[in-house]
Design an enzyme around this catalytic site. Structure first.
Site, PDB file in Angstrom:
ATOM      1  N   ASN A  97       4.244   0.127  -4.364  1.00 15.33           N
ATOM      2  CA  ASN A  97       4.136  -1.120  -5.127  1.00 15.33           C
ATOM      3  C   ASN A  97       3.853  -2.302  -4.202  1.00 15.33           C
ATOM      4  OD1 ASN A  97       4.178  -2.638  -7.516  1.00 15.33           O
ATOM      5  ND2 ASN A  97       6.327  -3.202  -7.249  1.00 15.33           N
ATOM      6  N   ASN A  98       2.962  -2.076  -3.257  1.00 11.06           N
ATOM      7  CA  ASN A  98       2.674  -3.091  -2.254  1.00 11.06           C
ATOM      8  C   ASN A  98       1.332  -2.767  -1.615  1.00 11.06           C
ATOM      9  OD1 ASN A  98       3.011  -5.314  -0.627  1.00 11.06           O
ATOM     10  ND2 ASN A  98       4.618  -4.434   0.651  1.00 11.06           N
ATOM     11  N   HIS A 115      -4.348  -0.962  -1.505  1.00 13.91           N
ATOM     12  CA  HIS A 115      -3.145  -1.236  -2.290  1.00 13.91           C
ATOM     13  C   HIS A 115      -2.576   0.106  -2.739  1.00 13.91           C
ATOM     14  CE1 HIS A 115      -0.426  -3.591  -4.864  1.00 13.91           C
ATOM     15  NE2 HIS A 115      -0.485  -2.528  -5.661  1.00 13.91           N
ATOM     16  N   CYS A 116      -1.301   0.325  -2.433  1.00 11.22           N
ATOM     17  CA  CYS A 116      -0.657   1.606  -2.723  1.00 11.22           C
ATOM     18  C   CYS A 116       0.331   1.439  -3.869  1.00 11.22           C
ATOM     19  CB  CYS A 116       0.054   2.135  -1.475  1.00 11.22           C
ATOM     20  SG  CYS A 116       0.881   3.714  -1.733  1.00 11.22           S
ATOM     21  N   ASN A 117       0.059   2.102  -4.986  1.00  6.22           N
ATOM     22  CA  ASN A 117       0.974   2.036  -6.127  1.00  6.22           C
ATOM     23  C   ASN A 117       2.304   2.711  -5.841  1.00  6.22           C
ATOM     24  OD1 ASN A 117      -0.798   0.646  -7.872  1.00  6.22           O
ATOM     25  ND2 ASN A 117      -1.862   2.536  -8.392  1.00  6.22           N
TER      26      ASN A 117
END
Length: 282
Positions: A128-129, A123-125
């Site tokens: 945001n996805n 999950h990549c901040n």
């Protein structure tokens, strides 16, 4: 899945806009002049790279990384599925208690998105996805263009500074000193961090692994060595086939944001497919 305001995405977009305008209207203009042939060519080239960077970034944010169909049910008797991933303990097929559904191979539950993601990488901040089956390639291509854009901008920044020093325009340089300082403070760490990230994902693609599978593989390798056996990642098909599996069959489309080769994400080719094919052909 509903996503609201993201501070991280706002920071990234702001940095992209700032670097773009500084590169075109400060670095290129002060080095070549925007009305000259070299200035126009560099402005067009950098704009093209920046456009592809923004396009891939937007797609990585908006694209669904891949959701597990509610009707999915593993068929343990299907001869075309040579392996079934099971729980670490108990030997049962992987079942998500939170989503109340079976998990296909390489799928994992994301605590942030609160659902299972097909071929989940992480999950990549910053987008945001989740980075998963359906948007992994576009995420990777975004990183490629981001590295090119940062290094290109950094070269133009250095060239512009050197040109100013040669022309002895100290009074003019003072006016843009803030733009040079902020851009340098952004571009140097970004170039290093994104290059490391790019190198990491190139390694993962060549091994046909996700970030999660890499960490799981380290533990599996340790357990295999402890038991006197050799662990081999089941989805490793060889470097070139791993590349085509992730980026597409045509090398000319590898840096394009879109691909239609990825399949449904419920089944992936494995090294066992070759073994079963070769055994049946004998």
């Amino acid at each position: 899945m509903k996503r609201g305001f993201s501070f991280s995405v706002t920071v990234v977009v702001s940095a992209i806009v700032f670097i773009y305008f500084c590169t075109v209207f400060v670095f290129i203009d002060r080095w070549f002049g925007l009305m000259t042939s070299p200035g126009i060519m560099n402005a067009i080239a950098f704009t093209g790279v920046a456009f592809m960077c923004v396009l891939n970034y937007a797609y990585a944010i908006l694209a669904d990384p891949g959701r597990v169909p509610s009707s999915f049910m593993p068929d343990i008797e299907d001869p075309e599925v040579p392996i079934h991933e099971i729980k670490r303990k108990g030997g049962d097929l992987r079942f998500c208690q939170k989503c109340s559904c079976f998990k296909p191979p390489r799928a994992h539950h994301c605590r942030v998105c609160k659902r299972c993601i097909l071929r989940m990488d992480h999950h990549c901040n910053w987008i945001n996805n989740c980075v998963g089956h359906a948007n992994y390639k576009v995420f990777f291509v975004f990183v490629v263009y981001a590295v090119i854009a940062c290094i290109y901008s950094l070269i133009l920044l250095v060239g512009s500074l050197m040109n100013d020093s040669q022309n002895d325009k100290q009074h003019s340089a003072d006016t843009f000193r803030v733009a040079y300082v902020i851009s340098g403070l952004l571009l140097v760490p970004l170039s290093v961090a994104l290059s490391v990230l790019l190198g990491w994902h190139i390694y993962l693609i060549l091994q046909n692994k996700t970030t999660i599978e890499y960490h799981e593989g380290v533990r599996a390798m340790w357990l295999a060595e402890k038991g006197g056996t050799v662990y081999k990642h089941p989805y490793d098909l060889g470097a070139y086939e791993n590349l085509t599996t992730v980026l597409g069959p045509s090398i000319f489309c590898w840096i394009c944001p879109f691909s239609r080769h990825i399949g449904n994400g419920l089944r992936f080719r494995t090294a066992y497919d070759r073994v079963s094919t070769s055994s049946t052909s004998k």
